[in-house]
Each structure stands twice: as structure tokens, then as C-alpha cells.
Write a protein that holds these residues in place. Structure first.
Motif, PDB file in Angstrom:
ATOM      1  N   GLY A 151       0.825  -1.206   0.000  1.00 32.36           N
ATOM      2  CA  GLY A 151       0.000   0.000   0.000  1.00 32.36           C
ATOM      3  C   GLY A 151       0.856   1.252   0.000  1.00 32.36           C
ATOM      4  N   GLY A 152       0.357   2.266  -0.693  1.00 39.58           N
ATOM      5  CA  GLY A 152       1.112   3.510  -0.812  1.00 39.58           C
ATOM      6  C   GLY A 152       1.445   4.150   0.511  1.00 39.58           C
ATOM      7  N   GLY A 153       0.568   4.022   1.492  1.00 37.93           N
ATOM      8  CA  GLY A 153       0.819   4.625   2.789  1.00 37.93           C
ATOM      9  C   GLY A 153       1.939   3.964   3.560  1.00 37.93           C
ATOM     10  N   ALA A 154       2.324   2.760   3.153  1.00 39.66           N
ATOM     11  CA  ALA A 154       3.414   2.077   3.833  1.00 39.66           C
ATOM     12  C   ALA A 154       4.739   2.784   3.571  1.00 39.66           C
ATOM     13  N   VAL A 155       4.943   3.214   2.345  1.00 41.30           N
ATOM     14  CA  VAL A 155       6.200   3.859   1.953  1.00 41.30           C
ATOM     15  C   VAL A 155       6.142   5.357   2.219  1.00 41.30           C
ATOM     16  N   SER A 156       5.044   5.979   1.847  1.00 38.72           N
ATOM     17  CA  SER A 156       4.898   7.428   1.974  1.00 38.72           C
ATOM     18  C   SER A 156       3.738   7.723   2.914  1.00 38.72           C
ATOM     19  N   THR A 157       3.992   7.538   4.177  1.00 44.56           N
ATOM     20  CA  THR A 157       2.972   7.719   5.194  1.00 44.56           C
ATOM     21  C   THR A 157       2.596   9.194   5.283  1.00 44.56           C
ATOM     22  N   TRP A 202       9.201  -4.711  -3.682  1.00 50.14           N
ATOM     23  CA  TRP A 202       7.963  -3.996  -3.986  1.00 50.14           C
ATOM     24  C   TRP A 202       7.991  -2.613  -3.347  1.00 50.14           C
ATOM     25  N   LEU A 203       8.444  -2.536  -2.107  1.00 51.37           N
ATOM     26  CA  LEU A 203       8.494  -1.267  -1.378  1.00 51.37           C
ATOM     27  C   LEU A 203       9.461  -0.286  -2.036  1.00 51.37           C
ATOM     28  N   PRO A 232       2.144  -4.716  -9.237  1.00 54.33           N
ATOM     29  CA  PRO A 232       1.281  -5.836  -8.826  1.00 54.33           C
ATOM     30  C   PRO A 232       1.894  -6.586  -7.643  1.00 54.33           C
ATOM     31  N   MET A 233       1.028  -7.068  -6.793  1.00 48.91           N
ATOM     32  CA  MET A 233       1.477  -7.892  -5.680  1.00 48.91           C
ATOM     33  C   MET A 233       1.788  -9.285  -6.225  1.00 48.91           C
ATOM     34  N   ASP A 234       2.841  -9.869  -5.716  1.00 53.05           N
ATOM     35  CA  ASP A 234       3.316 -11.159  -6.199  1.00 53.05           C
ATOM     36  C   ASP A 234       3.203 -12.170  -5.056  1.00 53.05           C
ATOM     37  N   ALA A 235       2.630 -13.320  -5.345  1.00 52.85           N
ATOM     38  CA  ALA A 235       2.463 -14.355  -4.320  1.00 52.85           C
ATOM     39  C   ALA A 235       3.796 -14.719  -3.678  1.00 52.85           C
ATOM     40  N   GLY A 236       4.873 -14.654  -4.441  1.00 53.49           N
ATOM     41  CA  GLY A 236       6.193 -14.968  -3.904  1.00 53.49           C
ATOM     42  C   GLY A 236       6.639 -14.006  -2.820  1.00 53.49           C
TER      43      GLY A 236
END
Length: 190
Positions: free
Chosen positions: A58-64, A98-99, A145-149
């Protein structure tokens, strides 16, 4: 009557070292935040076990979001976002790539948004800067995209949604504001 030209000076500091007052205020703010939080439902997830691995999306995780626009904004020396907080706490993250990619996407989106405002200011000389700024709200971009891995080794996953708000003309009953975007819905149903 003779008019004197007013000379503006910079009243702040350019020293990036937090003052003792700021350090004390941080401690008070941290205590107030901890006392003011409410956990609506905990099914044994929190507190995290010492060896727990987490996925953080989620965007808020990186740029709170730390404030809003206009008088809702604050000038700070440092903001510790959720991602950085997890790193500082030593929580292993299973989706660091991803982050990091989201951080790049976010920086580019902010640059594009800033340029859009500056272009509009140059084009519409009748409007004041703040009128244009307040009606061109920055929207958090979707991440990759979120990746199951990236979640298969995680013990727990967090998804952080962020929105910004300010004054007057910047809130809408629309996806990306009061409502989830299609990308956020898809991520949450992943």
C-alpha cells in the motif's frame, strides 16, 4: 508619504539537527499517539512475535501521510513512515523489492504532480497559486502488482491506505479519496 521596501528574512533555521525542545516534543507526541490508538480487533496477531516476517503493501506504507495541505500541513525535520518504522524495529520484510519500487513510483508521481501545478499556474494568471494547488490534490499512485512470492514466507501482511486532505476544495466522493480505488480493492482481495 514615502513607502519603504519591506525586506523579508528567513526566520527559521537551516540546521537539520533537532533541538532539545523538538526531542522532548517527539517524546510527548509518541506517547500521545500510543495512548490514542485503538485496536478494533486482534485475533492473536499483535504484538508480532520476535521472529515474525511481514509483508507490507500500500502507498501509505512507503509514503505515510503526516499532515494535510494548507493549515493541516506541518514542517518537520524528519518523518518516520511505516516502512522505515518496520526497518527500525528490525522486522524482516518479505517484499522489500515492492516497497523500493513503490518509492520510485511515488517520487515520479510527486514530480509529475508538482509540474502539473506549475504548468497550470503559468497558464492561468488570474488564479492565485494556492487556488490551483488546493484544487489539484495529489493522489497516491498505485504500486506494482502484488506477487504471491512476496507473501508466501510472511507470517503477517499489512496494507496501508493513505489519503491527504486540506482545506475547502480537495475532498471528493470518488475512488482514491473517500472510496477505495480499483487497484486497492484488487490488492485487498489478493
Amino acid at each position: 508619504m514615502e513607502w519603504k521596501k519591506r525586506v523579508r528574512t528567513y526566520s527559521g533555521t537551516k540546521d537539520h539537527t533537532p533541538s532539545e525542545r523538538e526531542k522532548r516534543n517527539r517524546q510527548i507526541a509518541r506517547r500521545a499517539a500510543a495512548e490514542g490508538m485503538a485496536l478494533l480487533k486482534n485475533e492473536g496477531i499483535l504484538p508480532l512475535k520476535a521472529d515474525a516476517k511481514a509483508a507490507l503493501f500500500g502507498g501509505g506504507a512507503v509514503s505515510t501521510i503526516k499532515g494535510g495541505t494548507g493549515s493541516g500541513d506541518v514542517n518537520e525535520r524528519e518523518v518516520v513512515g511505516i516502512y522505515q518504522g518496520f526497518l527500525d524495529a528490525g522486522i524482516p520484510l518479505t517484499n522489500q523489492s515492492w516497497l523500493e519500487e513503490y518509492a520510485r513510483i511515488y517520487r515520479q508521481a510527486r514530480e509529475d504532480w508538482r509540474q502539473e501545478i506549475l504548468d497550470q499556474v503559468a497558464k492561468d494568471k488570474d488564479k492565485k497559486f494556492f487556488q490551483i494547488y488546493s484544487t489539484h490534490v495529489f493522489r497516491m499512485p498505485a504500486g506494482g502488482p502484488m506477487d504471491a512470492g512476496q507473501v508466501e514466507d510472511a507470517d503477517v501482511a499489512f496494507y496501508v491506505i493513505s489519503r491527504t486532505a486540506g482545506e475547502d476544495a480537495d475532498r471528493f466522493l470518488a475512488p482514491g479519496d473517500y472510496y477505495l480505488t480499483d487497484a486497492e480493492k484488487a490488492d485487498l482481495n489478493f
